[in-house]
Design an enzyme around this catalytic site. Structure first.
Site, mmCIF file in Angstrom:
data_model
loop_
_atom_site.group_PDB
_atom_site.id
_atom_site.type_symbol
_atom_site.label_atom_id
_atom_site.label_comp_id
_atom_site.label_asym_id
_atom_site.label_seq_id
_atom_site.Cartn_x
_atom_site.Cartn_y
_atom_site.Cartn_z
ATOM 1 N N HIS A 219 -1.247 -28.706 9.422
ATOM 2 C CA HIS A 219 -1.262 -28.339 11.033
ATOM 3 C C HIS A 219 -2.706 -27.626 11.104
ATOM 4 C CE1 HIS A 219 0.582 -25.227 8.537
ATOM 5 N NE2 HIS A 219 0.127 -24.370 9.437
ATOM 6 N N ASP B 224 2.435 -22.648 19.343
ATOM 7 C CA ASP B 224 2.947 -21.965 18.176
ATOM 8 C C ASP B 224 3.991 -20.859 18.581
ATOM 9 O OD1 ASP B 224 1.657 -20.865 15.245
ATOM 10 O OD2 ASP B 224 2.949 -19.659 15.964
ATOM 11 N N ILE B 225 4.943 -20.654 17.778
ATOM 12 C CA ILE B 225 6.152 -19.901 18.050
ATOM 13 C C ILE B 225 5.846 -18.449 18.100
ATOM 14 C CG2 ILE B 225 7.342 -19.549 15.984
ATOM 15 C CD1 ILE B 225 10.030 -20.409 17.118
ATOM 16 N N HIS C 52 -4.367 -25.169 13.716
ATOM 17 C CA HIS C 52 -4.100 -23.973 14.600
ATOM 18 C C HIS C 52 -5.333 -24.381 15.748
ATOM 19 C CE1 HIS C 52 -1.350 -21.481 12.420
ATOM 20 N NE2 HIS C 52 -1.806 -22.061 11.270
ATOM 21 N N ASN D 179 -5.012 -23.383 7.765
ATOM 22 C CA ASN D 179 -4.732 -22.703 6.466
ATOM 23 C C ASN D 179 -4.164 -23.515 5.395
ATOM 24 O OD1 ASN D 179 -5.072 -20.153 8.093
ATOM 25 N ND2 ASN D 179 -3.332 -20.265 8.764
ATOM 26 N N GLN E 180 -0.915 -20.202 4.193
ATOM 27 C CA GLN E 180 -0.326 -21.309 4.740
ATOM 28 C C GLN E 180 1.186 -20.937 4.547
ATOM 29 O OE1 GLN E 180 -1.228 -25.154 3.012
ATOM 30 N NE2 GLN E 180 0.102 -26.115 4.531
ATOM 31 N N SER E 181 2.056 -21.161 5.522
ATOM 32 C CA SER E 181 3.500 -20.883 5.378
ATOM 33 C C SER E 181 4.272 -22.259 5.599
ATOM 34 C CB SER E 181 4.028 -19.676 6.241
ATOM 35 O OG SER E 181 3.830 -20.088 7.771
#
Ligand code: DGP
Length: 126
Positions: free
Chosen positions: A104, A34-35, A106, A91, A98-99
């Site tokens: 996905h 994750d960034i 996590h 999420n 959730q964006s």
């Protein structure tokens, strides 16, 4: 031919159009760091197929759902937290923040976590 979206950020990572720190990949899923990590170890596991969220998962995607879970244990092993423990979070939707609308998981770990995840919050039903 795997179903993809041209403008989806995570589909672009799958296609290699956007660089990512890939931890694991097979014919069904890819896992990358994750960034904006929120834990010492924070990896996202996504299907190659574009599916917006858990709400969009169809019965025909049953094997993809399985591959996401099976990949989690492999990723945990690769990054060295299989035995110490880890948490998977999907999420889903706006209340869950959730964006990115490409499913996905996590995978979080690398230090002792708390439970429940919302200390001090009040549980409201209905
Ligand atoms: P969520 O809020 O559950 O939809 O999580 C989306 C995650 O995606 C968030 O933790 C940050 C991560 N993310 C967003 N853009 C990028 C990116 O370009 N590369 C990587 N590696 N992660 C990203």
């Amino acid at each position: 031919m795997i179903q993809q979206e041209t403008d989806c950020l995570f589909c672009r990572i799958v296609r290699g159009e956007i660089p990512a720190s890939i931890v694991y990949r097979n014919d069904h899923v890819v896992a990358f760091r994750d960034i904006t990590p929120v834990a010492p170890e924070h990896v996202l596991i996504i299907p190659l197929k574009h599916i917006a969220s858990l709400n969009d998962l169809c019965p025909e995607d049953e094997s993809i759902a399985g591959h996401l879970l099976l990949a989690a244990e492999k990723v945990a092993e690769i990054i060295g937290i299989r035995e110490s423990g880890y948490r998977l979070v999907f999420n889903t939707g706006k209340d869950a923040l959730q964006s990115v609308y490409h499913i996905h998981a996590h995978l979080l770990g690398g230090e002792r976590m708390g439970w429940p995840p919302f200390p001090g919050s009040v549980t409201v039903h209905g």
